[in-house]
Motif scaffolding. Structure first.
Motif, PDB file in Angstrom:
ATOM      1  N   LEU A 135       0.827  -1.202   0.000  1.00 19.51           N
ATOM      2  CA  LEU A 135       0.000   0.000   0.000  1.00 19.51           C
ATOM      3  C   LEU A 135       0.867   1.260   0.000  1.00 19.51           C
ATOM      4  N   GLU A 136       1.997   1.231   0.718  1.00 18.26           N
ATOM      5  CA  GLU A 136       2.877   2.396   0.773  1.00 18.26           C
ATOM      6  C   GLU A 136       3.569   2.625  -0.565  1.00 18.26           C
ATOM      7  N   ARG A 137       3.738   1.605  -1.365  1.00 15.09           N
ATOM      8  CA  ARG A 137       4.490   1.727  -2.621  1.00 15.09           C
ATOM      9  C   ARG A 137       3.590   1.791  -3.848  1.00 15.09           C
ATOM     10  N   THR A 138       2.308   1.909  -3.630  1.00 20.35           N
ATOM     11  CA  THR A 138       1.393   1.874  -4.784  1.00 20.35           C
ATOM     12  C   THR A 138       1.749   2.937  -5.816  1.00 20.35           C
ATOM     13  N   GLN A 139       1.962   4.182  -5.378  1.00 17.93           N
ATOM     14  CA  GLN A 139       2.326   5.234  -6.332  1.00 17.93           C
ATOM     15  C   GLN A 139       3.687   4.953  -6.965  1.00 17.93           C
ATOM     16  N   GLU A 140       4.625   4.433  -6.179  1.00 21.54           N
ATOM     17  CA  GLU A 140       5.950   4.105  -6.722  1.00 21.54           C
ATOM     18  C   GLU A 140       5.828   3.045  -7.804  1.00 21.54           C
ATOM     19  N   ILE A 141       4.934   2.089  -7.589  1.00 15.69           N
ATOM     20  CA  ILE A 141       4.724   1.055  -8.600  1.00 15.69           C
ATOM     21  C   ILE A 141       4.215   1.688  -9.889  1.00 15.69           C
ATOM     22  N   GLY A 142       3.271   2.635  -9.740  1.00 16.14           N
ATOM     23  CA  GLY A 142       2.749   3.324 -10.925  1.00 16.14           C
ATOM     24  C   GLY A 142       3.847   4.082 -11.662  1.00 16.14           C
ATOM     25  N   ARG A 167       6.211   1.563 -13.369  1.00 15.17           N
ATOM     26  CA  ARG A 167       5.574   0.983 -14.548  1.00 15.17           C
ATOM     27  C   ARG A 167       5.545   1.982 -15.698  1.00 15.17           C
ATOM     28  N   SER A 168       5.319   3.284 -15.368  1.00 13.05           N
ATOM     29  CA  SER A 168       5.290   4.337 -16.401  1.00 13.05           C
ATOM     30  C   SER A 168       6.657   4.523 -17.036  1.00 13.05           C
ATOM     31  N   LEU A 169       7.721   4.248 -16.266  1.00 10.76           N
ATOM     32  CA  LEU A 169       9.084   4.409 -16.769  1.00 10.76           C
ATOM     33  C   LEU A 169       9.595   3.165 -17.500  1.00 10.76           C
ATOM     34  N   GLY A 170       8.765   2.125 -17.592  1.00 11.64           N
ATOM     35  CA  GLY A 170       9.150   0.958 -18.389  1.00 11.64           C
ATOM     36  C   GLY A 170       9.330  -0.332 -17.613  1.00 11.64           C
ATOM     37  N   ALA A 171       9.152  -0.324 -16.295  1.00  7.04           N
ATOM     38  CA  ALA A 171       9.274  -1.567 -15.528  1.00  7.04           C
ATOM     39  C   ALA A 171       8.116  -2.500 -15.876  1.00  7.04           C
ATOM     40  N   SER A 172       8.379  -3.782 -15.918  1.00  3.13           N
ATOM     41  CA  SER A 172       7.360  -4.755 -16.317  1.00  3.13           C
ATOM     42  C   SER A 172       6.566  -5.242 -15.114  1.00  3.13           C
ATOM     43  N   ARG A 173       5.464  -5.958 -15.411  1.00  3.62           N
ATOM     44  CA  ARG A 173       4.668  -6.559 -14.331  1.00  3.62           C
ATOM     45  C   ARG A 173       5.498  -7.564 -13.534  1.00  3.62           C
ATOM     46  N   VAL A 174       6.319  -8.341 -14.265  1.00  3.56           N
ATOM     47  CA  VAL A 174       7.145  -9.360 -13.610  1.00  3.56           C
ATOM     48  C   VAL A 174       8.141  -8.710 -12.646  1.00  3.56           C
ATOM     49  N   ASP A 175       8.667  -7.549 -13.034  1.00  2.00           N
ATOM     50  CA  ASP A 175       9.592  -6.826 -12.144  1.00  2.00           C
ATOM     51  C   ASP A 175       8.908  -6.475 -10.834  1.00  2.00           C
ATOM     52  N   MET A 176       7.644  -6.028 -10.918  1.00  2.00           N
ATOM     53  CA  MET A 176       6.903  -5.666  -9.713  1.00  2.00           C
ATOM     54  C   MET A 176       6.669  -6.898  -8.819  1.00  2.00           C
ATOM     55  N   LEU A 200      -1.705  -4.584 -10.908  1.00  2.00           N
ATOM     56  CA  LEU A 200      -2.082  -3.190 -10.657  1.00  2.00           C
ATOM     57  C   LEU A 200      -1.958  -2.354 -11.929  1.00  2.00           C
ATOM     58  N   ASN A 201      -3.005  -1.578 -12.216  1.00  2.00           N
ATOM     59  CA  ASN A 201      -2.994  -0.683 -13.379  1.00  2.00           C
ATOM     60  C   ASN A 201      -2.144   0.543 -13.068  1.00  2.00           C
ATOM     61  N   PRO A 202      -1.201   0.911 -13.942  1.00  2.00           N
ATOM     62  CA  PRO A 202      -0.298   2.045 -13.663  1.00  2.00           C
ATOM     63  C   PRO A 202      -1.055   3.353 -13.408  1.00  2.00           C
ATOM     64  N   LEU A 203      -2.123   3.612 -14.174  1.00  2.00           N
ATOM     65  CA  LEU A 203      -2.877   4.846 -13.985  1.00  2.00           C
ATOM     66  C   LEU A 203      -3.548   4.879 -12.627  1.00  2.00           C
ATOM     67  N   THR A 204      -4.127   3.702 -12.233  1.00  2.00           N
ATOM     68  CA  THR A 204      -4.777   3.605 -10.917  1.00  2.00           C
ATOM     69  C   THR A 204      -3.751   3.810  -9.798  1.00  2.00           C
ATOM     70  N   ALA A 205      -2.563   3.269 -10.023  1.00  2.00           N
ATOM     71  CA  ALA A 205      -1.512   3.397  -9.020  1.00  2.00           C
ATOM     72  C   ALA A 205      -1.073   4.849  -8.860  1.00  2.00           C
TER      73      ALA A 205
END
Length: 404
Positions: free
Chosen positions: A295-302, A305-314, A395-400
């Motif tokens: 929950l604390e990293r939700t925005q960081e995940i977004g 992901r926007s910078l090119g990190a993949s779902r598998v990386d997350m 997690l959807n990047p926009l939602t994050a």
């Protein structure tokens, strides 16, 4: 995302949320430490018991008794038959007679066990168990061994017991048959012998052990029991069945050891189940920590992901972090378990020294168990990271990015 970047981000919680992470690892360590402590206690007690009742040669021995002394006698002919059985290494007869032991302090009834020195390893006796003193050897016809209970009865001190002169009165029953009248009479004769105590055998039974050479006047025609040694454990059951077919009763110390092992395996399982309960609580704490971290990293995940990190990386981001916490919890748990063993052992040794007892180690931690428990705790860590990892994966990047 590079592997080094994934590792760096996975270990960031160890710096930014140091207290929370440390408490989570400590909780896992306590659970693992409980398992290590209880399992080591069960294993140590098992080893202590087995070592106290058996040695290798004792486990490869059979105790043979006459099932019915009136119908089948354990005599010289029977011993010769035992010796002809394939894979039998030796046969040692034992005679047990009623006796009395006398010294200046008084007289007490004892059980006299008469056998050659070859009986000692088959009974699990060794020089290190004779304290003080030694075992009698071939040709030592005047030396006797007495049970520790007799030393307590006479209040003999270790300094005075070795070389102490005692008198043995041995009661020998003789059967006299009168052919003319078909009458059988059992007469009891007394044989008085002077002997010297050469050692103490730990035993609660008032027993005296000595060689047949102490009573050369008596030729044993029948024996109370016989010890039959075999080459290896593979032939033990076969030889036992052969002797049983002859009509004799057979017992094996290995049966007692097997039963003891079964009991201790059940005890170990019960102890580990109790420890596992503490581990489950710790795992729930780890799941809670990882959920909060997600929950604390939700925005960081977004952002990532926007910078090119993949779902598998997350997914791997959370899996590696939880796996590291599980690994450190396992290592810490082993250390806590070992520390607990040291504290308890030190306390028991102190009590033993104060009360005049023997210091013993009731814990035994196998190396393979340490390796398994660390691997297991690491796997538990990975499992607790699967749920937040899956949430980060889907997690959807926009939602994050919109998450507050």
């Amino acid at each position: 995302m590079r592997v080094s970047d994934t590792l760096s981000l996975s270990t960031r919680m160890f710096h930014t949320r140091m207290l929370r992470t440390a408490l989570t690892i400590l909780g896992m360590s306590v659970g693992i430490g409980t398992i290590v402590f209880l399992f080591s206690l069960g294993t140590g007690l098992q080893v202590l018991l087995i070592e106290s009742i058996a040695q290798s040669e004792a486990l490869l021995s059979l105790d043979v008794y006459p099932a019915d002394a009136e119908l089948l006698k354990l005599d010289t002919k029977a011993l010769e038959k035992f010796n002809t059985i394939s894979s039998v290494t030796k046969v040692v007869p034992v005679s047990i007679l009623a006796a009395q032991l006398t010294d200046s302090e008084g007289t007490t009834d004892v059980s006299a066990q008469i056998a050659e020195p070859a009986i000692f390893p088959m009974n699990g006796f060794s020089e290190d168990k004779i304290a003080p003193g030694k075992l009698y050897d071939v040709g030592d016809d005047s030396g006797v061994l007495v049970a520790s209970s007799l030393a307590e009865t006479f209040a003999w001190t270790p300094e005075e017991i070795l070389g102490k002169q005692v008198t043995l009165t041995i009661f020998i029953e003789e059967t006299v048959e009168y052919t003319a009248t078909s009458t059988t009479v059992v007469a009891t004769n007394e044989l008085v012998k002077n002997a010297v105590i050469i050692g103490i055998i730990p035993s609660e039974s008032p027993t005296v052990y000595f060689s047949p050479g102490l009573i050369p006047e008596i030729t044993m025609k029948e024996y109370t029991q016989a010890k039959v040694g075999v080459e290896n454990a593979d032939v033990l059951d076969g030889i036992r069945n052969t002797i049983l077919e002859m009509g004799f009763s057979v017992q094996a110390l290995s049966d007692v050891v097997d039963q003891a092992n079964k009991v201790f395996r059940a005890v170990q399982i019960i102890l580990v189940v109790f420890g596992a309960a503490a581990l489950v609580v710790s795992a729930i704490g780890m799941i809670n920590t990882m959920t909060i971290a997600f929950l604390e990293r939700t925005q960081e995940i977004g952002i990532m992901r926007s910078l090119g990190a993949s779902r598998v990386d997350m997914f791997w981001l959370f899996l590696i972090e939880s796996g590291l916490m599980g690994f450190l919890g396992g290592v810490g748990g082993v250390l806590i378990g070992l520390l607990g063993q040291v504290i308890v052992t030190t306390g028991l040794d102190f009590l033993a020294s104060q009360l005049g007892g023997t210091q013993v180690d009731i814990f035994k931690t196998p190396i393979w168990f340490v390796a398994i428990i660390i691997i297991f705790s690491t796997m538990v860590g990975f499992v607790t990271g699967i749920l937040p990892g899956r949430r980060a994966f889907h997690l959807n990047p926009l939602t994050a990015l919109k998450y507050k």
